[in-house]
Enzyme design. Structure first.
Site, PDB file in Angstrom:
ATOM      1  N   GLN A 140       0.809  -1.211   0.000  1.00  0.00           N
ATOM      2  CA  GLN A 140       0.000   0.000   0.000  1.00  0.00           C
ATOM      3  C   GLN A 140       0.847   1.268   0.000  1.00  0.00           C
ATOM      4  O   GLN A 140       0.336   2.375  -0.174  1.00  0.00           O
ATOM      5  CB  GLN A 140      -0.938   0.012   1.201  1.00  0.00           C
ATOM      6  CG  GLN A 140      -0.246   0.198   2.546  1.00  0.00           C
ATOM      7  CD  GLN A 140      -1.185   0.048   3.714  1.00  0.00           C
ATOM      8  OE1 GLN A 140      -1.511  -1.063   4.125  1.00  0.00           O
ATOM      9  NE2 GLN A 140      -1.602   1.174   4.284  1.00  0.00           N
TER      10      GLN A 140
ATOM     11  N   CYS B  90      -5.152   0.151   3.791  1.00  0.00           N
ATOM     12  CA  CYS B  90      -5.016  -1.230   4.250  1.00  0.00           C
ATOM     13  C   CYS B  90      -6.304  -2.022   4.124  1.00  0.00           C
ATOM     14  O   CYS B  90      -6.310  -3.180   3.698  1.00  0.00           O
ATOM     15  CB  CYS B  90      -4.519  -1.249   5.686  1.00  0.00           C
ATOM     16  SG  CYS B  90      -5.645  -0.455   6.854  1.00  0.00           S
TER      17      CYS B  90
ATOM     18  N   HIS C 103      -5.293  -0.795  11.629  1.00  0.00           N
ATOM     19  CA  HIS C 103      -4.793  -1.454  10.423  1.00  0.00           C
ATOM     20  C   HIS C 103      -5.629  -2.699  10.127  1.00  0.00           C
ATOM     21  O   HIS C 103      -6.083  -3.384  11.048  1.00  0.00           O
ATOM     22  CB  HIS C 103      -3.330  -1.857  10.637  1.00  0.00           C
ATOM     23  CG  HIS C 103      -2.590  -2.236   9.395  1.00  0.00           C
ATOM     24  ND1 HIS C 103      -2.606  -1.472   8.243  1.00  0.00           N
ATOM     25  CD2 HIS C 103      -1.799  -3.309   9.108  1.00  0.00           C
ATOM     26  CE1 HIS C 103      -1.841  -2.047   7.320  1.00  0.00           C
ATOM     27  NE2 HIS C 103      -1.363  -3.166   7.823  1.00  0.00           N
TER      28      HIS C 103
ATOM     29  N   ASN D 197       0.408  -9.101   5.386  1.00  0.00           N
ATOM     30  CA  ASN D 197       0.347  -7.661   5.513  1.00  0.00           C
ATOM     31  C   ASN D 197       0.374  -7.030   4.120  1.00  0.00           C
ATOM     32  O   ASN D 197       0.524  -7.728   3.110  1.00  0.00           O
ATOM     33  CB  ASN D 197       1.525  -7.150   6.361  1.00  0.00           C
ATOM     34  CG  ASN D 197       1.241  -5.830   7.044  1.00  0.00           C
ATOM     35  OD1 ASN D 197       0.313  -5.120   6.662  1.00  0.00           O
ATOM     36  ND2 ASN D 197       2.032  -5.490   8.036  1.00  0.00           N
TER      37      ASN D 197
END
Length: 430
Positions: free
Chosen positions: A40, A46, A340, A365
């Site tokens: 990102q 996110c 997040h 992630n």
């Protein structure tokens, strides 16, 4: 000794518990991912990346591709435009309130952050569809959104004043709507300059992992989404763990003024026990599907190691003082909130007293391959207890009484409640 050490070395390096590190084995009984992570970059997208990463798993299987990404820039464009419209509509509805009304002041402070919630993501997909990344690739502003956001904020706050000034001069509701549309036209132009123009159709063809050629021909984004989203989006619900005494388990909640698409689904979630959340996430992974989730990412984290553990840093030992706030207290006293969203792609399950229980989690992630272990992280289960807040899951995993509870009218939390914080994520540098 603590003073001597901390004056020379970062406190986290002193407080790091080596035993936690050596006891954290990066192996899992159930692992779904065999793909690379996304990035990102310097943006707060996110929630969007996590949602698109969930969808791309089925799309890659359907197209027999080892790597594939939906365009995150495409959904980013439409979220900014929709959220601008949502904000201005709230300004019209609240013209009778003073400008220093707490809700209006809150909206003016952060009307257009990069973050978002699961229901907001679904709203975008249902209205605007999806495109492959090649048809609306990243731009400088999608990867580093702060400058663009400042320009948009200037126009939106200016627009809010214009609408309020018109209302003070007895402008009609229709006149306010017309003025709003003129502002949205300008927002669209600014977004197009920064992010590019979203495609209305495109020609899709590809070579799969076996080098076989496929052609779908011309498609709209809505047609592409309908064909390549392989999970039943309408069956998903948002589940949270909010242990505050003011948030009863088994009740639904929403957050005032939180949303993006006018006329779309509201942000709505069901508060459940943390152990049930774990069981649902675990069973979903064991059934072969990743899990979208939201957490307080920065707490007890070591990004170079790709590790979260609730006891990773011994701050109490360094400072010779206890830190006594529990999870509910941290929420109440502004010590924690959702910051997040990511994806669970694995879990290590053990048998204990005849039950299957998770002891660690594998996390995909969206900070690129240089973070963690090629972008993947290990979350020990004690961290889940303390800093996990939300998952999106199929309704069928809930007990029947909680499925029925989903139909209840949600309790409305104020716009500034911490359970809406994920939608206020700002541009970040991973």
């Amino acid at each position: 000794m603590a003073q001597n050490a901390v004056c020379k070395i970062a406190v986290d390096d002193i407080a790091l518990d080596r035993q936690v590190i050596t006891n954290s084995d990066f192996t899992f009984s159930h692992v779904l991912d065999d793909w690379s992570v996304t990035n990102q970059k310097s943006s707060g997208r996110c929630w969007m990346f996590a949602g698109l990463n969930l969808f791309r798993v089925g799309a890659m299987k359907k197209m027999n591709l080892k790597e594939f990404e939906f365009s995150q820039n495409y959904t980013f464009f439409w979220d900014k435009l929709e959220r601008s419209n949502h904000f201005l509509q709230r300004m019209i509805e609240m013209v009778d309130r003073p400008v220093d009304d707490r809700c209006i002041a809150w909206l003016l402070e952060s009307p257009l952050e990069d973050g978002g919630q699961w229901n907001m993501f679904v709203n975008l997909i249902k209205k605007h569809g999806l495109v492959p990344q090649a048809f609306m690739p990243e731009t400088e502003s999608s990867s580093s959104s702060s400058r663009m956001n400042r320009i948009l904020l200037n126009k939106l706050r200016e627009g809010a004043k214009t609408l309020r000034d018109m209302a003070s001069k007895d402008a009609s509701f229709d006149e306010l709507l017309d003025a709003k549309d003129e502002i949205i036209t300008v927002i669209h132009r600014i977004l197009s300059i920064h992010l590019g123009t979203p495609p209305t159709h495109f020609d899709w063809q590809w070579n799969d992992a076996d080098k076989e050629f496929h052609r779908d021909g011309e498609m709209t984004p809505q047609q592409f989404a309908e064909k390549y989203i392989t999970v039943p989006v309408d069956d998903y619900v948002c589940l949270v763990h909010d242990p505050r005494p003011t948030s009863p388990i088994g009740k639904t909640f929403t957050v005032e003024c939180l949303g993006n698409v006018e006329g779309g689904a509201i942000v709505k979630y069901l508060n459940i026990d943390i152990d049930l959340m774990k069981q649902i996430a675990m069973k979903t992974i064991m059934d072969g599907e990743p899990v979208w989730m939201g957490c307080d990412v920065g707490k007890m984290m070591q990004s170079n190691l790709g590790l979260w553990d609730a006891k990773l840093y011994d701050y109490e030992g360094i400072y010779d003082t206890p830190f006594t706030l529990d999870k509910a207290g941290r929420l109440q006293y502004h010590q924690t909130l959702m910051t997040h969203a990511m994806l669970f792609t694995g879990v290590d399950v053990i048998q204990e007293n005849g039950r299957e229980i998770p002891r660690r989690w594998r996390v995909e992630n969206s900070w690129g391959a240089d973070s963690g272990r090629k972008g993947f992280y290990l979350m020990n289960d004690n961290w889940f207890d303390q800093y996990m807040f939300e998952i999106a899951a199929r309704k069928e995993y809930l007990p029947n009484e909680l499925q029925d509870a989903l139909e209840a009218e949600p309790i409305v939390l104020p716009a500034w409640d911490p359970m809406g914080a994920l939608a206020r994520e700002v541009s970040v540098v991973s």
